[in-house]
Scaffold this motif. Structure first.
Motif, PDB file in Angstrom:
ATOM      1  N   THR A   1     -77.237   6.484 119.098  1.00 53.45           N
ATOM      2  CA  THR A   1     -77.921   6.570 117.805  1.00 53.45           C
ATOM      3  C   THR A   1     -77.904   5.192 117.157  1.00 53.45           C
ATOM      4  N   ILE A   2     -79.092   4.658 116.920  1.00 53.85           N
ATOM      5  CA  ILE A   2     -79.200   3.338 116.299  1.00 53.85           C
ATOM      6  C   ILE A   2     -79.405   3.560 114.802  1.00 53.85           C
ATOM      7  N   LEU A   3     -78.395   3.188 114.034  1.00 58.31           N
ATOM      8  CA  LEU A   3     -78.419   3.450 112.585  1.00 58.31           C
ATOM      9  C   LEU A   3     -78.731   2.158 111.831  1.00 58.31           C
ATOM     10  N   PHE A   4     -79.889   2.150 111.149  1.00 64.02           N
ATOM     11  CA  PHE A   4     -80.273   1.017 110.310  1.00 64.02           C
ATOM     12  C   PHE A   4     -79.617   1.211 108.951  1.00 64.02           C
ATOM     13  N   ASP A   5     -78.678   0.350 108.641  1.00 68.53           N
ATOM     14  CA  ASP A   5     -77.922   0.519 107.393  1.00 68.53           C
ATOM     15  C   ASP A   5     -78.349  -0.514 106.355  1.00 68.53           C
TER      16      ASP A   5
ATOM     17  N   VAL B   1     -76.954   9.621 100.802  1.00 68.30           N
ATOM     18  CA  VAL B   1     -77.458   9.770 102.179  1.00 68.30           C
ATOM     19  C   VAL B   1     -76.854   8.669 103.057  1.00 68.30           C
ATOM     20  N   ARG B   2     -76.888   7.456 102.529  1.00 69.65           N
ATOM     21  CA  ARG B   2     -76.357   6.318 103.284  1.00 69.65           C
ATOM     22  C   ARG B   2     -74.877   6.513 103.611  1.00 69.65           C
ATOM     23  N   GLN B   3     -74.112   6.950 102.612  1.00 72.11           N
ATOM     24  CA  GLN B   3     -72.661   7.112 102.825  1.00 72.11           C
ATOM     25  C   GLN B   3     -72.373   8.176 103.878  1.00 72.11           C
ATOM     26  N   GLU B   4     -73.177   9.231 103.901  1.00 64.03           N
ATOM     27  CA  GLU B   4     -72.949  10.275 104.920  1.00 64.03           C
ATOM     28  C   GLU B   4     -73.293   9.737 106.318  1.00 64.03           C
ATOM     29  N   TYR B   5     -74.368   8.949 106.410  1.00 64.76           N
ATOM     30  CA  TYR B   5     -74.677   8.308 107.705  1.00 64.76           C
ATOM     31  C   TYR B   5     -73.490   7.441 108.146  1.00 64.76           C
ATOM     32  N   LEU B   6     -72.967   6.654 107.212  1.00 61.37           N
ATOM     33  CA  LEU B   6     -71.878   5.731 107.575  1.00 61.37           C
ATOM     34  C   LEU B   6     -70.624   6.505 107.970  1.00 61.37           C
ATOM     35  N   ARG B   7     -70.387   7.622 107.260  1.00 64.19           N
ATOM     36  CA  ARG B   7     -69.214   8.431 107.599  1.00 64.19           C
ATOM     37  C   ARG B   7     -69.345   8.966 109.029  1.00 64.19           C
ATOM     38  N   ARG B   8     -70.535   9.421 109.358  1.00 62.43           N
ATOM     39  CA  ARG B   8     -70.737   9.953 110.709  1.00 62.43           C
ATOM     40  C   ARG B   8     -70.630   8.856 111.766  1.00 62.43           C
ATOM     41  N   ALA B   9     -71.130   7.683 111.441  1.00 64.45           N
ATOM     42  CA  ALA B   9     -71.047   6.568 112.394  1.00 64.45           C
ATOM     43  C   ALA B   9     -69.586   6.195 112.650  1.00 64.45           C
ATOM     44  N   LYS B  10     -68.796   6.230 111.597  1.00 61.94           N
ATOM     45  CA  LYS B  10     -67.383   5.885 111.735  1.00 61.94           C
ATOM     46  C   LYS B  10     -66.640   6.938 112.564  1.00 61.94           C
TER      47      LYS B  10
ATOM     48  N   ASP C   1     -67.871   8.657 114.963  1.00 57.49           N
ATOM     49  CA  ASP C   1     -68.327   8.712 116.369  1.00 57.49           C
ATOM     50  C   ASP C   1     -68.832   7.329 116.812  1.00 57.49           C
ATOM     51  N   PRO C   2     -67.925   6.342 116.829  1.00 63.26           N
ATOM     52  CA  PRO C   2     -68.366   4.966 117.108  1.00 63.26           C
ATOM     53  C   PRO C   2     -68.933   4.775 118.515  1.00 63.26           C
ATOM     54  N   GLN C   3     -68.599   5.676 119.432  1.00 66.60           N
ATOM     55  CA  GLN C   3     -69.132   5.543 120.803  1.00 66.60           C
ATOM     56  C   GLN C   3     -70.631   5.809 120.835  1.00 66.60           C
ATOM     57  N   ARG C   4     -71.069   6.744 119.999  1.00 66.68           N
ATOM     58  CA  ARG C   4     -72.503   7.109 120.013  1.00 66.68           C
ATOM     59  C   ARG C   4     -73.329   6.191 119.120  1.00 66.68           C
ATOM     60  N   PHE C   5     -72.756   5.746 118.007  1.00 66.76           N
ATOM     61  CA  PHE C   5     -73.545   4.998 117.021  1.00 66.76           C
ATOM     62  C   PHE C   5     -73.552   3.491 117.294  1.00 66.76           C
ATOM     63  N   HIS C   6     -74.718   2.891 117.120  1.00 63.36           N
ATOM     64  CA  HIS C   6     -74.818   1.436 117.042  1.00 63.36           C
ATOM     65  C   HIS C   6     -75.353   1.110 115.644  1.00 63.36           C
ATOM     66  N   LEU C   7     -74.535   0.401 114.893  1.00 60.91           N
ATOM     67  CA  LEU C   7     -74.895   0.110 113.507  1.00 60.91           C
ATOM     68  C   LEU C   7     -75.686  -1.197 113.423  1.00 60.91           C
ATOM     69  N   VAL C   8     -76.836  -1.150 112.754  1.00 63.07           N
ATOM     70  CA  VAL C   8     -77.643  -2.360 112.554  1.00 63.07           C
ATOM     71  C   VAL C   8     -77.556  -2.725 111.075  1.00 63.07           C
ATOM     72  N   ASP C   9     -77.187  -3.966 110.788  1.00 66.19           N
ATOM     73  CA  ASP C   9     -77.208  -4.444 109.404  1.00 66.19           C
ATOM     74  C   ASP C   9     -78.667  -4.745 109.065  1.00 66.19           C
TER      75      ASP C   9
END
Ligand code: ADP
Ligand code: TYD
Length: 212
Positions: free
Chosen positions: A140-144, A174-183, A185-193
């Motif tokens: 999951t590529i998360l644009f933060d 919404v953003r905070q919930e995305y970030l919580r989920r990314a934290k 499950d760090p194996q699945r998420f790739h965080l993009v600044d």
């Protein structure tokens, strides 16, 4: 979590205006070039099927009870999985979806306040497999991006739909919930600044390792 399918499932996520649409097609082209033997399916939620696109129209433009909204999101997802995602993954294809279940947790859960318990139930129902595991993206590529920057970017380009009319406080939740989920499950998420320039973001996406 590893999917039992021969295919590979990637989702793009982020608050409205974070830059998903700007990058998703180019990323699809990159996958095609890099893995010419793999067919690519580019799809989106809510949507991705005839029924799903009809539900999308309703969801994006009709005010409704929060639980109705969540159930329709998952109804559209059920159809999407049955008709598009699972057959493609079984056939070894690469599936890229503009949003998936993380959006329900972020928007209906974090943003609008639906209990995570309810959302977990719907997720189990719609994505549960006979062995008890869940169908999830491999990546999951998360644009933060802070809500204020996303709002400024959005206002330049389009008339807002139902979700895009929500205030800054909504998008921060919404953003905070995305970030919580990314934290979680760090194996699945790739965080993009997503505050970075498009060039820098694109460079980062190009160097992402996809284990295919
Ligand atoms: N890194 C960036 N820097 C500045 N503007 C951007 C960047 N990425 C996208 N944009 C612009 O922001 C707007 C919203 O981007 P978009 O890709 O439509 O967001 P999303 O699909 O996540 O809602 C578009 O006008 C796009 O050109
Ligand atoms: C998939 C999904 C989307 N959404 C919302 C997020 C977006 O505001 C909207 C549509 O997403 P999106 O396709 O990203 O909108 P656009 O094409 O305008 O960039 O639906 C939810 O609230 N829950 C969900 O489960």
């Amino acid at each position: 979590m590893s999917n039992p399918y021969p295919g590979y499932f990637i989702s793009f996520e982020g608050i409205d205006g974070a830059g998903k649409s700007t990058h998703i097609e180019a990323f699809g082209e990159l996958m095609k070039t890099r893995y010419p033997d793999r067919e690519l399916v580019l799809t989106r939620e809510p949507g991705g099927t005839v029924l799903g696109e009809q539900l999308r129209e309703l969801l994006l433009h009709t005010p409704m009870h929060l639980e109705t909204e969540a159930m329709l999101m998952f109804a559209a997802r059920r159809e999407h999985i049955a008709q598009v995602i699972e057959p493609a993954l079984l056939a070894g294809k690469i599936v890229i979806s503009d949003r998936f279940t993380d959006a329900s947790f972020a928007y209906q859960g974090g943003g609008r306040g639906l209990s995570l318990d309810r959302l977990n139930h719907l997720e189990q129902w719609v994505q549960g497999r006979p062995d008890g595991s869940l169908l999830q993206p491999n990546l999951t590529i998360l644009f933060d991006l802070p809500g204020s920057i996303a709002e400024a970017r959005r206002s330049k380009v389009r008339a807002p739909d139902k979700f895009e009319q929500m205030d800054l406080n909504f998008f921060e939740k919404v953003r905070q919930e995305y970030l919580r989920r990314a934290k979680a499950d760090p194996q699945r998420f790739h965080l993009v600044d997503a505050t970075q320039t498009q060039d820098v973001i694109w460079h980062g996406l190009q160097s992402l390792e996809i284990p295919l």
